[in-house]
Design a protein around this motif. Sequence first.
Motif, short mmCIF file in Angstrom:
data_model
loop_
_atom_site.label_atom_id
_atom_site.label_comp_id
_atom_site.label_asym_id
_atom_site.label_seq_id
_atom_site.Cartn_x
_atom_site.Cartn_y
_atom_site.Cartn_z
N LEU A 230 0.82 -1.21 0.00
CA LEU A 230 0.00 0.00 0.00
C LEU A 230 0.85 1.26 0.00
CD1 LEU A 230 -2.70 -1.30 2.44
CD2 LEU A 230 -3.24 -0.29 0.21
N ARG A 231 1.95 1.25 0.74
CA ARG A 231 2.83 2.42 0.75
C ARG A 231 3.51 2.59 -0.62
NH1 ARG A 231 2.47 3.86 5.99
NH2 ARG A 231 2.38 2.18 7.53
N ASN A 232 3.86 1.48 -1.24
CA ASN A 232 4.44 1.56 -2.58
C ASN A 232 3.41 2.00 -3.61
OD1 ASN A 232 6.96 0.80 -1.64
ND2 ASN A 232 6.71 -1.36 -2.17
N LEU A 233 2.15 1.58 -3.41
CA LEU A 233 1.10 2.03 -4.31
C LEU A 233 0.90 3.54 -4.18
CD1 LEU A 233 -1.17 1.31 -6.34
CD2 LEU A 233 -2.71 1.10 -4.36
N ALA A 234 1.01 4.06 -2.96
CA ALA A 234 0.88 5.50 -2.76
C ALA A 234 1.93 6.25 -3.57
CB ALA A 234 1.02 5.83 -1.27
N VAL A 235 3.15 5.72 -3.60
CA VAL A 235 4.22 6.34 -4.39
C VAL A 235 3.88 6.27 -5.87
CG1 VAL A 235 6.65 6.18 -5.06
CG2 VAL A 235 5.98 5.88 -2.66
N ALA A 236 3.44 5.08 -6.32
CA ALA A 236 3.12 4.90 -7.74
C ALA A 236 1.99 5.82 -8.18
CB ALA A 236 2.76 3.44 -8.01
N MET A 237 0.95 5.95 -7.36
CA MET A 237 -0.17 6.80 -7.73
C MET A 237 0.25 8.27 -7.76
SD MET A 237 -3.45 4.95 -5.88
CE MET A 237 -4.65 6.01 -6.70
N ARG A 238 1.09 8.66 -6.82
CA ARG A 238 1.56 10.04 -6.84
C ARG A 238 2.39 10.31 -8.08
NH1 ARG A 238 3.56 10.02 -2.18
NH2 ARG A 238 5.76 9.64 -2.66
N GLU A 239 3.24 9.37 -8.46
CA GLU A 239 4.10 9.56 -9.63
C GLU A 239 3.30 9.56 -10.93
OE1 GLU A 239 8.19 7.57 -7.80
OE2 GLU A 239 7.00 6.46 -9.27
N VAL A 240 2.30 8.69 -11.04
CA VAL A 240 1.54 8.56 -12.29
C VAL A 240 0.40 9.57 -12.36
CG1 VAL A 240 0.14 7.01 -13.71
CG2 VAL A 240 2.14 6.12 -12.48
N LEU A 241 -0.27 9.82 -11.23
CA LEU A 241 -1.50 10.61 -11.24
C LEU A 241 -1.38 11.97 -10.57
CD1 LEU A 241 -3.93 7.76 -10.11
CD2 LEU A 241 -3.42 8.45 -12.45
N GLY A 242 -0.38 12.14 -9.73
CA GLY A 242 -0.29 13.36 -8.94
C GLY A 242 0.07 14.57 -9.79
N PRO A 243 -0.06 15.77 -9.20
CA PRO A 243 0.24 16.99 -9.95
C PRO A 243 1.70 17.07 -10.32
CG PRO A 243 -0.03 17.47 -7.62
CD PRO A 243 -0.42 16.04 -7.81
N GLY A 244 1.98 17.60 -11.50
CA GLY A 244 3.35 17.75 -11.95
C GLY A 244 3.43 18.71 -13.10
N PRO A 245 4.60 19.27 -13.35
CA PRO A 245 4.73 20.30 -14.41
C PRO A 245 4.49 19.76 -15.81
CG PRO A 245 6.88 19.62 -13.55
CD PRO A 245 5.85 19.04 -12.65
N ASP A 246 4.63 18.42 -15.98
CA ASP A 246 4.46 17.85 -17.31
C ASP A 246 3.07 17.26 -17.49
OD1 ASP A 246 4.84 15.87 -15.46
OD2 ASP A 246 5.99 14.57 -16.81
N ARG A 247 2.14 17.52 -16.56
CA ARG A 247 0.83 16.90 -16.61
C ARG A 247 -0.24 17.96 -16.71
NH1 ARG A 247 1.78 13.72 -12.19
NH2 ARG A 247 3.21 12.45 -13.38
N THR A 248 -1.01 17.93 -17.79
CA THR A 248 -2.08 18.90 -17.96
C THR A 248 -3.39 18.18 -18.21
OG1 THR A 248 -1.61 19.03 -20.33
CG2 THR A 248 -0.54 20.67 -18.92
N ALA A 249 -4.47 18.86 -17.90
CA ALA A 249 -5.80 18.25 -18.11
C ALA A 249 -6.10 18.15 -19.59
CB ALA A 249 -6.86 19.10 -17.40
N ASP A 250 -6.84 17.10 -19.96
CA ASP A 250 -7.27 16.93 -21.35
C ASP A 250 -8.28 18.00 -21.71
OD1 ASP A 250 -7.23 13.29 -21.38
OD2 ASP A 250 -5.62 14.77 -21.54
#
Length: 250
Positions: A230-250
Amino acid sequence: MTDNARVAEIAPDHYAISIYVPEFNLRFNHFLIKDDEPLLFHTGMKQMFPLVREALARVIDPSMLRWISFSHFEADECGALNDWLEVAPLAEPVCGLVGALVSVNDFAVRPAHVLAQDEILKTGRYRLRFRRTPHVPHNWEAGLLFEEVTSTLLCSDLFTHEGDVEALTESDVVDRARRSLIEGQKGPFAHAYPYTPLTDSILHGLADLRPKQLALMHGSTFVGDGARALRNLAVAMREVLGPGPDRTAD
């Protein structure tokens, strides 16, 4: 959809009823806890009801179900709720207050038994702790059940991974889930998993329960260090889904 269901005991008196749907390349898992007051977690979609009922009948008489629960209001989570309530005359839906108020009490033929945060539902030998998990995996009303005797977390769509997979695994389900999250961002189910300011703390709170089995709705039940997963999933979800400069809404 396959024309039969697989039944596997994932922990003492805990059964996964699994149906593979090739069109989605997913297994849909429904969990039965066999006890004095049997509980079903995930009703399945209405079209799956005959298959799930037949499979459940290999373990108990379906009319003996006492509790029917699920994480959130969605077809595969509770689409067949009223079908089960007709089959089991003493059964009651089980959910949190938000779920009862916004959906379940209007939809279901009988009102919900509402659980508060960390309230325990006793089925006999087994004890299920309710955790509110808004928007984890998704929907405002989301919540999960943790069975304390066997340390089994009924975790809905968390760790979803594709394929006609095995019932139980000790392999890394986090890597499988990460791949599914990445692939999912490219298809029609993009943004199915919201990432909110509460996501990380909710996942770490679930990890604090120290589950030994993670009962996934889509994929293999994981046996092992559930807290670490679960702690590793938290990291994965943050990396894939969390806010970031390269991530914009469709």
